[in-house]
Design an enzyme around this catalytic site. Structure first.
Site, mmCIF file in Angstrom:
data_model
loop_
_atom_site.group_PDB
_atom_site.id
_atom_site.type_symbol
_atom_site.label_atom_id
_atom_site.label_comp_id
_atom_site.label_asym_id
_atom_site.label_seq_id
_atom_site.Cartn_x
_atom_site.Cartn_y
_atom_site.Cartn_z
ATOM 1 N N HIS A 101 0.844 -1.197 0.000
ATOM 2 C CA HIS A 101 0.000 0.000 0.000
ATOM 3 C C HIS A 101 0.876 1.242 0.000
ATOM 4 C CE1 HIS A 101 -3.574 -2.363 0.538
ATOM 5 N NE2 HIS A 101 -3.090 -2.921 1.630
ATOM 6 N N THR A 102 0.212 2.376 0.180
ATOM 7 C CA THR A 102 0.908 3.660 0.213
ATOM 8 C C THR A 102 2.189 3.626 1.055
ATOM 9 O OG1 THR A 102 -1.294 4.575 0.244
ATOM 10 C CG2 THR A 102 0.513 6.113 0.581
ATOM 11 N N GLN A 103 3.287 4.014 0.467
ATOM 12 C CA GLN A 103 4.548 4.088 1.197
ATOM 13 C C GLN A 103 4.912 5.521 1.549
ATOM 14 O OE1 GLN A 103 6.728 1.228 2.083
ATOM 15 N NE2 GLN A 103 4.580 0.649 1.968
ATOM 16 N N SER A 104 4.330 6.458 0.814
ATOM 17 C CA SER A 104 4.605 7.863 1.100
ATOM 18 C C SER A 104 3.481 8.715 0.509
ATOM 19 C CB SER A 104 5.934 8.266 0.465
ATOM 20 O OG SER A 104 5.847 8.086 -0.934
#
Lengths: 257, 265, 298
Positions: free
Chosen positions: B36-39
């Site tokens: 999923h979203t890492q940043s």
């Protein structure tokens, strides 16, 4: 109903030899026994009103609402089996919410009516369910202005300027027909709505009733479906009472002549 | 320092080294492995707020940055929920829009279905709801990359101010700030309201002045900020909101600073 | 075997638009012993008559606390009530967990109403066979709701369900205007007086067969069972129904109504172990708003 008892009316989703679905017709009977509901679509908005029959003096007045909101801009009133109506409203809310999930905007009233018509229709298709014992009136405002629809147990629906259902629908309809709805404003129309419900109640005069009224106006309520303020309802009821007494007097005079 | 949204909630690279994700690559694609979203992508910076005698004042600037680029200059980062609650958001702007335009809209619509309001939705309820949401998302390793402040009142009309971040960490206090503001603005705000009692003797004007001063410092020192901000006052009577622009700016001090821009020595 | 060909299931309308299976489910409420609920400006009270299947057996629970701010009294199938009360507890807890807010009474009542409605529209399900009185307090003050298997819910100032509840209802209708301004003790007394009127001829209220619950603004839901009921019965004084008193002491001033006399006869025939079989019913018109379609046996 000549075919009662021939067996074709015992299950939903079954046609009789002459092409009728009796269970849907019987569902309409449940509607005809319910308190009268009306919807008026006027110049600047929509009014929904219902005759709530007071079955006990122990009931809390003004509680037990019968008109519910769907999203912010629409409302539903219904006649018939109240629990069915509640479920119907809850489905309508889900439809509005799912529309928002996709488009991040309020569902248009015509789409809502279409979806709910489809939902009601699905309950005429299977022997494992029964049709809704209600006729629902959906009112609201959207990009096309004020909108009013009425959905029947069969799932069919039409758009209306003025709609009435329930026990006193005939009387209510003939009252509505007297109005020039396209020219009326909400403020004027609440008085007429109060009168229409009072007239529709005449046949069951021995029973008490409570008037419940909501509106959704482009300007009047900022596009939100909300209850009509208490003072305005009371004022409208007073006006309606006077008006009906006046009508009676006129008739009496005519009789005397 | 851990003040930019990209760094929120991560072990610091300068202390622990960059995260070694090599073991992840050994997982076969399609074997149930999901990333999923890492940043965050487009980000908003600090939100700051202070409690005072009869309310809370909260502010956030209107910039949404794309990395260091000042990409969107007019983004509202304060949201009025119901009549007496304001939520301010920093961090990923698309996650903020999801929270503001989807989650909180739905919440408010659901609430409007009971117009008799047998139990009205107040700031503590909105706050609990959001904290459960953010914690649930982070527990699924799919966080909403935000730091939120919720300002309003409790059922006794006492000012309410609390914070929840992308990890689901919750806390409250008389003055709160997220992001860069937690480092730079909070010490300034705490001068005015060191503790809960102090906030009860602070006037609206004093609180506003402190918040405005802090926003000014943030503008000068935070490279992800802009000179326009939204400010709101929440009292039991309702919400008052306005836009402020920093006037009479002075960058004279910059002349003496070396080591950036065209002058690198 | 069936009364007509339209009463086999809850997915068949009769030609008059009635759903007999749902109406029969309402009859199941009348098989249960009576429960009474009433509200003042500050309190909501539930009182109920417990039954034991045999003399050495324990009494069936009639009042269940759901959350610290509300609870229910039941009449009819107790297992169904347990399913509904478990569901209400989940709703109440999820409100506290998700919003840190005690659930509004109307909200929780609507949630079971919707659950019940589904059972009246799908084949293979049966309607719940239990009626509930839900009493609680929220930000808007005390509330009393009646729930019916049809999915109908209505808010009352006073309500009674279960066997011979008509007599209790008659009491409530005659006295409800006083309820609003009385204190907690007085409200409980009114509740017990209503319940007392629904007693079978040979019965009286005892600490073993009576349950009392009360909840108020700023006061948690409290259930009085067993010995703790005695205090309230002492305050009540007379624990036999007015009918019985009228018979035993003809000089008593309290009037015996025509309807209650009729009941005495039917109940006398039914006997005490099967009490309620032929008793009067709950309020009319659960499904049809006009209240005309109901099979009112009263």
């Amino acid at each position: 109903m000549t075919s009662i008892g021939t067996g074709y009316d015992l299950s939903n989703s079954v046609f009789s030899p002459d092409g009728r679905n009796f269970q849907v017709e019987y569902a309409s009977k449940a509607v005809e026994n319910g308190g009268t509901s009306i919807g008026l679509r006027v110049k600047d908005g929509v009014i929904l009103a219902v005759e709530k029959l007071v079955t006990s003096k122990l009931l809390v007045p003004q509680s037990n609402r019968r008109i519910e909101s769907v999203d912010r801009h629409a409302g539903i009133v219904f006649s018939g089996l109240i629990p069915d109506g509640r479920h119907f409203v809850s489905r309508a809310r889900q439809e509005a919410s799912s529309w928002r999930g996709t488009y991040e905007s309020p569902i248009s009233v015509s789409t809502l009516a279409d979806r709910m018509g489809g939902y009601a229709q699905a309950y005429t298709l299977y022997s494992s369910v029964r049709p809704f014992g209600i006729t629902a009136i959906i009112g609201g405002v959207d990009e096309n202005g004020p909108q009013l629809y009425m959905i029947e147990p069969s799932g069919s629906y039409w758009g209306y300027h003025g709609a009435a259902t329930g026990k006193g629908r005939q009387a209510a309809k003939s009252e509505i027909e007297k109005l020039d709805l396209k020219e009326l404003t909400l403020r004027e129309a609440i008085k007429h709505a109060a009168k229409i419900i009072a007239v529709a109640h005449e046949d069951s005069k021995d029973k008490e009733f409570e008037l419940e009224m909501t509106w959704v106006g482009l300007e009047e309520t900022g596009g939100k479906h909300v209850p009509v303020p208490k003072e305005l309802v009371e004022e409208a009821e007073k006006w309606a009472k006077k008006e009906i007494e006046g009508d009676d007097d006129e008739e009496d005079e005519k009789m005397e002549e | 320092m851990n003040h930019f949204p990209e760094g929120w909630g991560r072990p610091r690279d300068d202390v622990y080294g960059a995260y070694d994700g090599s073991h992840l690559k050994t997982v076969q694609p399609g074997a149930g492995f999901n990333q999923h979203t890492q940043s965050p992508i487009v980000t908003g910076t600090s939100v700051i707020a202070v409690k005072y005698k009869d309310g809370v004042v909260i502010a956030a600037d209107t910039l949404a940055s794309y990395g260091s680029l000042a990409r969107f200059r007019d983004v509202e980062r304060l949201k009025v929920v119901g009549e007496k609650t304001v939520v301010g958001a920093g961090g990923d702007m698309s996650d903020m829009q999801y929270i503001f335009d989807d989650v909180l809209e739905r919440l408010m619509i659901k609430e409007s279905y009971s117009p008799e309001s047998h139990s009205p939705l107040l700031a503590p309820h909105v706050y609990t709801y959001l904290s459960r949401l953010l914690y649930a998302r982070r527990s699924r390793l799919n966080p909403l990359w935000n730091a939120l402040l919720v300002a309003g009142h409790d059922e006794h009309d006492k000012p309410f101010l609390a914070s929840v971040d992308l990890l689901g960490t919750t806390f409250d206090g008389p003055a709160l700030a997220t992001g860069f503001g937690a480092h730079l603005a909070l010490p300034l705000l705490r001068k005015l309201v060191p503790n809960e009692e102090a906030s009860q003797n602070v006037t609206k004007e004093q609180a506003t002045e402190a918040v405005k001063a802090a926003m000014k410092v943030l503008f000068y020192r935070d490279a992800r900020s802009i000179d326009e901000y939204s400010i709101a006052w929440v009292t039991p009577q309702g919400v008052e909101q306005s836009r402020e622009k920093l006037e009479n700016q002075s960058w004279k001090f910059a002349e003496r600073i070396r080591g950036y821009g065209t002058q690198t020595n | 075997m069936f009364r007509n060909s339209y009463d086999n299931d809850s997915v068949t309308f009769s030609p008059q638009g009635r759903i007999f299976q749902v109406e029969y489910a309402l009859e199941a409420i009348k098989q249960g012993s009576a429960a009474v609920g009433l509200v003042s400006k500050t309190h909501a009270v539930l009182v109920a008559l417990k039954r034991n299947a045999e003399e050495l057996g324990s009494y069936q629970k009639k009042i269940i606390g759901i959350d610290s701010h509300f609870g229910i009294a039941l009449a009819g199938l107790a297992p169904d009530a347990r399913v509904l009360s478990n569901f209400m507890r989940q709703q109440a807890m999820s409100s506290r967990l998700l919003y840190n807010r005690p659930i509004a009474i109307k909200r929780v009542v609507d949630s079971i109403a919707e659950k019940a409605q589904v059972n009246t529209q799908h084949y293979g399900r049966r309607p719940y066979g239990v009626g509930l009185l839900v009493a609680g307090v929220d930000k808007a003050g005390p509330h009393l709701w009646e729930f019916q298997p049809s999915g109908m819910v209505l808010e009352y100032k006073g309500a009674a369900i279960g066997a011979r509840s008509q007599s209790a209802r008659t009491y409530l209708e005659r006295n409800f205007e006083e309820f609003e301004n009385v204190d907690k003790d007085e409200l409980i007394k009114h509740g017990l007086q209503a319940l007392r009127d629904s007693l079978a001829q040979d019965k009286e209220l005892t600490s073993a067969n009576t349950s009392i619950a009360v909840v108020g603004v700023g006061e948690d839901f409290v259930l009085y069972d067993g010995d703790s009921v005695q205090v309230w019965l002492d305050k009540l004084g007379e624990t036999r129904s007015s009918r019985r008193r009228a018979e035993e002491e003809p000089a008593t001033t309290e009037a015996t109504t025509t309807e209650t006399t009729t009941e005495t006869t039917t109940e006398g025939a039914a006997g005490s172990s099967t009490e309620g079989q032929t008793g009067p019913g709950g309020p009319a018109g659960p499904l049809d708003p006009a209240g005309e379609n109901m099979d009112t046996t009263e």
